[in-house]
Design a protein around this motif. Structure first.
Motif, PDB file in Angstrom:
ATOM      1  N   THR A   1       0.860  -1.193   0.000  1.00 23.26           N
ATOM      2  CA  THR A   1       0.000   0.000   0.000  1.00 23.26           C
ATOM      3  C   THR A   1       0.890   1.234   0.000  1.00 23.26           C
ATOM      4  O   THR A   1       2.109   1.127  -0.111  1.00 23.26           O
ATOM      5  N   ASN A   2       0.260   2.391   0.154  1.00 16.90           N
ATOM      6  CA  ASN A   2       1.071   3.614   0.159  1.00 16.90           C
ATOM      7  C   ASN A   2       1.495   4.029   1.565  1.00 16.90           C
ATOM      8  O   ASN A   2       2.056   5.087   1.755  1.00 16.90           O
ATOM      9  N   VAL A   3       1.178   3.208   2.559  1.00 19.36           N
ATOM     10  CA  VAL A   3       1.702   3.465   3.911  1.00 19.36           C
ATOM     11  C   VAL A   3       2.530   2.255   4.329  1.00 19.36           C
ATOM     12  O   VAL A   3       2.314   1.148   3.824  1.00 19.36           O
ATOM     13  N   PRO A   4       3.492   2.467   5.238  1.00 22.44           N
ATOM     14  CA  PRO A   4       4.408   1.352   5.529  1.00 22.44           C
ATOM     15  C   PRO A   4       3.859   0.266   6.458  1.00 22.44           C
ATOM     16  O   PRO A   4       4.615  -0.489   7.020  1.00 22.44           O
ATOM     17  N   GLY A   5       2.556   0.168   6.625  1.00 28.58           N
ATOM     18  CA  GLY A   5       1.999  -0.890   7.468  1.00 28.58           C
ATOM     19  C   GLY A   5       0.722  -0.409   8.126  1.00 28.58           C
ATOM     20  O   GLY A   5       0.185   0.644   7.761  1.00 28.58           O
ATOM     21  N   ILE A   6       0.239  -1.175   9.101  1.00 26.71           N
ATOM     22  CA  ILE A   6      -0.992  -0.796   9.802  1.00 26.71           C
ATOM     23  C   ILE A   6      -0.637   0.053  11.023  1.00 26.71           C
ATOM     24  O   ILE A   6       0.232  -0.310  11.814  1.00 26.71           O
ATOM     25  N   LEU A   7      -1.300   1.185  11.152  1.00 24.78           N
ATOM     26  CA  LEU A   7      -0.980   2.119  12.236  1.00 24.78           C
ATOM     27  C   LEU A   7      -1.593   1.676  13.566  1.00 24.78           C
ATOM     28  O   LEU A   7      -2.705   1.152  13.598  1.00 24.78           O
ATOM     29  N   ALA A   8      -0.864   1.959  14.655  1.00 26.23           N
ATOM     30  CA  ALA A   8      -1.340   1.575  15.990  1.00 26.23           C
ATOM     31  C   ALA A   8      -2.374   2.547  16.553  1.00 26.23           C
ATOM     32  O   ALA A   8      -2.953   2.288  17.598  1.00 26.23           O
ATOM     33  N   ALA A   9      -2.591   3.665  15.889  1.00 30.18           N
ATOM     34  CA  ALA A   9      -3.638   4.585  16.354  1.00 30.18           C
ATOM     35  C   ALA A   9      -4.232   5.320  15.179  1.00 30.18           C
ATOM     36  O   ALA A   9      -3.590   5.506  14.139  1.00 30.18           O
ATOM     37  N   ASP A  10      -5.465   5.718  15.357  1.00 27.22           N
ATOM     38  CA  ASP A  10      -6.179   6.442  14.321  1.00 27.22           C
ATOM     39  C   ASP A  10      -5.452   7.750  13.987  1.00 27.22           C
ATOM     40  O   ASP A  10      -5.277   8.604  14.848  1.00 27.22           O
ATOM     41  N   PRO A  11      -5.000   7.897  12.731  1.00 27.57           N
ATOM     42  CA  PRO A  11      -4.197   9.080  12.382  1.00 27.57           C
ATOM     43  C   PRO A  11      -4.982  10.386  12.487  1.00 27.57           C
ATOM     44  O   PRO A  11      -4.380  11.458  12.526  1.00 27.57           O
ATOM     45  N   ARG A  12      -6.308  10.296  12.561  1.00 30.81           N
ATOM     46  CA  ARG A  12      -7.076  11.536  12.724  1.00 30.81           C
ATOM     47  C   ARG A  12      -6.866  12.133  14.110  1.00 30.81           C
ATOM     48  O   ARG A  12      -7.116  13.311  14.329  1.00 30.81           O
ATOM     49  N   PHE A  13      -6.435  11.309  15.052  1.00 27.82           N
ATOM     50  CA  PHE A  13      -6.297  11.810  16.424  1.00 27.82           C
ATOM     51  C   PHE A  13      -4.879  11.725  16.978  1.00 27.82           C
ATOM     52  O   PHE A  13      -4.561  12.371  17.963  1.00 27.82           O
ATOM     53  N   VAL A  14      -4.054  10.876  16.368  1.00 27.80           N
ATOM     54  CA  VAL A  14      -2.688  10.726  16.885  1.00 27.80           C
ATOM     55  C   VAL A  14      -1.704  10.914  15.739  1.00 27.80           C
ATOM     56  O   VAL A  14      -1.780  10.217  14.727  1.00 27.80           O
ATOM     57  N   ASP A  15      -0.800  11.880  15.888  1.00 27.14           N
ATOM     58  CA  ASP A  15       0.242  12.087  14.873  1.00 27.14           C
ATOM     59  C   ASP A  15       1.350  11.068  15.092  1.00 27.14           C
ATOM     60  O   ASP A  15       1.673  10.739  16.224  1.00 27.14           O
ATOM     61  N   ASN A  16       1.949  10.656  14.004  1.00 33.29           N
ATOM     62  CA  ASN A  16       3.118   9.777  14.076  1.00 33.29           C
ATOM     63  C   ASN A  16       2.935   8.531  14.927  1.00 33.29           C
ATOM     64  O   ASN A  16       3.822   8.163  15.689  1.00 33.29           O
ATOM     65  N   ALA A  17       1.778   7.916  14.833  1.00 34.85           N
ATOM     66  CA  ALA A  17       1.598   6.649  15.550  1.00 34.85           C
ATOM     67  C   ALA A  17       2.542   5.620  14.941  1.00 34.85           C
ATOM     68  O   ALA A  17       2.861   5.697  13.757  1.00 34.85           O
TER      69      ALA A  17
END
Ligand code: ASP
Ligand code: MG
Length: 454
Positions: A229-245
């Motif tokens: 995908t265009n991101v390096p994996g699945i994020l540990a937090a919702d990017p709408r609320f946490v920057d740089n998870a």
């Protein structure tokens, strides 16, 4: 050929003409390491949606068609920068002509059956597979482009959401793909598409390319499925609320399915099904970090909690009535009313006294549900209440079965007791429903205090 890897490239990265070449370099690299590589491609970005629009707005078919055609022509030119054999241009032209013909026919008829719809939707992936193979071939990588059906995926005739017939598909895909790999060729297979035994094209449902990749992995006994995908994996937090998870490094299939339903990462809902119990792993990653990303398999791994996601724009609809108490079938009638009005239920709560039932639904569905429930008022329902501006924080992780961890999560979520309205625990998730204005704070607090540091 020591091992087989199924690579899948989604629409999000197939967005412009240079992407195919970049991916081809990456695939070339894998094959040079002796990996038996199968490529599964989606349609280019927004193409499937445009094909759907072409069906529903046949009068606009010319404009939509030329947009699609231009997009792929551009991509093919980019892919053939290093020179391409004429056969690719010919195959491409033939397919475009075929699409033009059907589009014209729909323009005239103005209506299509589910069978014809699947046929039309198949063009995005079919064009994409030609471009991908052209890009590989211009870099000197021998390849063959095939539709999912040609690759052996046989399904029932449930058009739009077809189900693969494993026994047949497994046999056919092995017979088709393994000899190509043995001959040093890269099979480039269209995702999303299968076919019935009598040869009609079917689709596996939206986002179905992921499913194609895991199906082929199971049939061919692959070692790994890589969903790029265009991101390096699945994020540990919702990017709408946490920057740089941070990126989650490991997930079990169970945890991944929970996250998929939450929309943290859009997977076809059946993506992981073919791999359960097989020992085959999935890696969600980007082309820049092919060996990193999120690894998903049967066992998963630490940490106990994986991610926190927010569901925003929800509403609570509750039904009250003294005569609901102890009345058999009340909940069933309420659910039937919801289902008859096309409302999907996100959560349900009922106190043991049975004086009320509360449903968590999408805000956009609340009005529909309320009027359906008011229709039950002559019977057992006295009041129907709606609470808007509601959101949910959902924590996912098999570690929630541990009491101490569950307690920790709950205590972080109770920032303001008055605002935390409802919670329910699933097998490997907990959903915390609160007023929308505190949801960001809850998500951040959960990430920072219980998830982020692993
Ligand atoms: N192109 C199809 C869709 O948009 C399949 C996929 O992308 O996986 O649903
Ligand atoms: Mg997709």
């Amino acid at each position: 050929m020591e091992k087989i890897v199924i690579t899948k490239f989604g629409g999000s990265i197939l967005s412009n003409e240079s992407e195919y070449s970049r991916i081809a370099d990456h695939i070339k690299n894998l094959t040079e390491q002796g990996v038996g590589t199968v490529v599964v491609v989606s349609a280019m970005k927004n193409v499937t949606n445009s094909l759907i629009k072409l069906i529903s707005h046949p009068v606009q078919y010319r404009a939509i068609l030329s947009w699609i055609k231009e997009k792929y022509e551009f991509a093919l030119k980019g892919a053939c920068n290093g020179g391409c054999k004429e056969e690719f241009f010919e195959a491409f032209k033939e397919l475009v002509t075929e699409l033009e013909r059907v589009a014209w026919a729909i323009g005239v008829l103005g209506e299509v059956s589910p069978k014809v719809k699947d046929y039309i939707l198949s063009f995005g992936e079919r064009l994409s597979s030609i471009v991908m193979c052209a890009a590989l071939s211009s870099k000197g990588v021998p390849c063959e482009f095939l539709s999912g059906f040609d690759a052996g995926i046989v399904t029932d005739d449930n058009f739009g959401e077809a189900r693969p017939i494993h026994e047949i598909s497994s046999r056919l895909s092995r017979a088709k793909i393994l000899p190509l790999l043995r001959a040093g060729k890269v099979p480039v297979v269209t995702g999303f598409i299968g076919g019935t035994l009598d040869g009609a094209i079917t689709t596996l449902g939206r986002g179905g390319s992921d499913y194609t990749a895991t199906l082929l992995a199971r049939y061919l006994g692959a070692e790994e499925v890589r969903l790029y995908t265009n991101v390096p994996g699945i994020l540990a937090a919702d990017p709408r609320f946490v920057d740089n998870a941070r990126i989650v490094s490991k997930l079990s299939f169970k945890e991944a399915m929970e996250l998929a339903y939450l929309g943290a990462k859009k997977f076809h809902p059946r993506t992981f099904e073919p791999l359960l119990g097989t020992g085959i792993r999935v890696r969600v990653t980007s082309i820049n970090e092919p060996n990193g990303g999120t690894v998903i398999d049967d066992v998963g791994g630490p940490p106990p909690l994986k991610a926190v996601v927010a569901l925003t724009d929800l509403a609570l609809v509750s039904v009250e009535g003294a005569s609901m108490v102890g009345r058999l079938g009340t909940a069933a009638e309420i659910m039937r009313a919801a289902s008859a009005s096309g409302v999907n239920i996100v959560g349900i709560a009922q106190p043991v006294s049975e004086v009320s039932i509360t449903l968590v639904v999408r805000d956009q569905d609340a009005d529909n549900l309320v009027s359906a429930l008011k229709g039950l008022r002559d019977g057992f329902v006295r009041n129907v209440n709606v609470k808007r501006d509601v959101s949910a924080a959902v924590v996912v992780g098999e570690g929630l079965r541990n009491m101490g961890i569950l307690r920790d999560v709950l205590s972080r979520a109770i920032i303001d007791r008055a605002k935390l309205m409802l919670w329910y625990v699933g097998d490997s998730s907990i959903t915390l429903v609160a007023e929308s204005d505190v949801i960001g704070e809850i998500v951040r607090s959960l990430y920072e205090e219980v998830i982020g540091n692993g």
